[in-house]
Design a protein around this motif. Sequence first.
Motif, PDB file in Angstrom:
ATOM      1  N   GLU A 101       0.856  -1.190   0.000  1.00 34.93           N
ATOM      2  CA  GLU A 101       0.000   0.000   0.000  1.00 34.93           C
ATOM      3  C   GLU A 101       0.888   1.233   0.000  1.00 34.93           C
ATOM      4  N   LEU A 102       0.847   1.982  -1.076  1.00 28.98           N
ATOM      5  CA  LEU A 102       1.660   3.183  -1.222  1.00 28.98           C
ATOM      6  C   LEU A 102       0.853   4.473  -1.101  1.00 28.98           C
ATOM      7  N   MET A 103      -0.465   4.371  -1.060  1.00 26.18           N
ATOM      8  CA  MET A 103      -1.329   5.551  -0.959  1.00 26.18           C
ATOM      9  C   MET A 103      -1.100   6.232   0.390  1.00 26.18           C
ATOM     10  N   PRO A 104      -0.849   7.536   0.418  1.00 23.10           N
ATOM     11  CA  PRO A 104      -0.727   8.229   1.700  1.00 23.10           C
ATOM     12  C   PRO A 104      -2.048   8.185   2.465  1.00 23.10           C
ATOM     13  N   ALA A 105      -1.939   8.167   3.781  1.00 22.16           N
ATOM     14  CA  ALA A 105      -3.133   8.071   4.630  1.00 22.16           C
ATOM     15  C   ALA A 105      -3.236   9.277   5.553  1.00 22.16           C
ATOM     16  N   THR A 106      -4.452   9.562   5.953  1.00 21.65           N
ATOM     17  CA  THR A 106      -4.681  10.606   6.956  1.00 21.65           C
ATOM     18  C   THR A 106      -4.328  10.029   8.329  1.00 21.65           C
ATOM     19  N   ALA A 107      -4.359  10.859   9.345  1.00 22.58           N
ATOM     20  CA  ALA A 107      -4.069  10.391  10.700  1.00 22.58           C
ATOM     21  C   ALA A 107      -5.095   9.351  11.156  1.00 22.58           C
ATOM     22  N   ALA A 108      -6.309   9.423  10.610  1.00 24.14           N
ATOM     23  CA  ALA A 108      -7.368   8.470  10.977  1.00 24.14           C
ATOM     24  C   ALA A 108      -7.245   7.146  10.221  1.00 24.14           C
ATOM     25  N   MET A 112      -5.697   9.367   1.810  1.00 25.02           N
ATOM     26  CA  MET A 112      -5.628  10.818   1.689  1.00 25.02           C
ATOM     27  C   MET A 112      -6.361  11.283   0.426  1.00 25.02           C
ATOM     28  N   PHE A 113      -6.257  10.508  -0.648  1.00 25.36           N
ATOM     29  CA  PHE A 113      -6.946  10.812  -1.896  1.00 25.36           C
ATOM     30  C   PHE A 113      -7.995   9.720  -2.106  1.00 25.36           C
ATOM     31  N   ASP A 114      -9.096   9.818  -1.382  1.00 23.70           N
ATOM     32  CA  ASP A 114     -10.080   8.741  -1.302  1.00 23.70           C
ATOM     33  C   ASP A 114     -10.824   8.497  -2.615  1.00 23.70           C
ATOM     34  N   TRP A 115     -10.701   9.393  -3.575  1.00 26.07           N
ATOM     35  CA  TRP A 115     -11.383   9.205  -4.859  1.00 26.07           C
ATOM     36  C   TRP A 115     -10.516   8.411  -5.844  1.00 26.07           C
ATOM     37  N   ILE A 116      -9.250   8.160  -5.490  1.00 20.84           N
ATOM     38  CA  ILE A 116      -8.333   7.413  -6.353  1.00 20.84           C
ATOM     39  C   ILE A 116      -8.192   6.000  -5.790  1.00 20.84           C
ATOM     40  N   THR A 117      -8.201   4.994  -6.666  1.00 20.91           N
ATOM     41  CA  THR A 117      -8.065   3.619  -6.192  1.00 20.91           C
ATOM     42  C   THR A 117      -6.673   3.401  -5.610  1.00 20.91           C
TER      43      THR A 117
END
Length: 170
Positions: A101-108, A112-117
């Motif tokens: 998993e390379l997608m950046p995440a929020t603190a929660a 971070m970019f929830d519209w991108i797969t």
Amino acid sequence: MITSDLIHYEMLPRGLAVGALAASIIGWRQGGASRDAQIAGALFLACPSPFSAYSFDLGEAAVMAIFVPLWVIAVPTPWPALGLFMLHQLARNTIGHSGYELMPATAAGRPMFDWITSTTHHDLHHERGMNYGLYFTWWDRWMGTEHPEYHARFAAAVRKRRVGALVAAE
């Protein structure tokens, strides 16, 4: 000799945007078709890898190959936009099958970019036969095909990545 009149660089952003929209619609529909036909074998579904990113059966390969020439005939697209789109498609497909998993995440722990797969979004597609959006998650939300555990599984993958980074730092 190629002149700037033939390249149409001013059309590049529009060509990329229209191409991405068309590919996302076709990708979501093709995902539904492969769901219905159950084309891929059980081993491929259980174990995606970067090497399987372009492991198509003959029919799927034909559909993918014919898309580009038909697109160029139907929509005047600058060659640099087409090249950038193909490079983007190759990178996204390889990352989506990487298992990391390379997608950046929020603190929660949400994307971070929830519209991108993300890789997790695509892994759930192989695992459960849901999540048919190729580039954007909104197609699955609109069509009711997003896996119900997607955000929880993404948070677990990100948590695992953070724990691994902390252990490596010690």
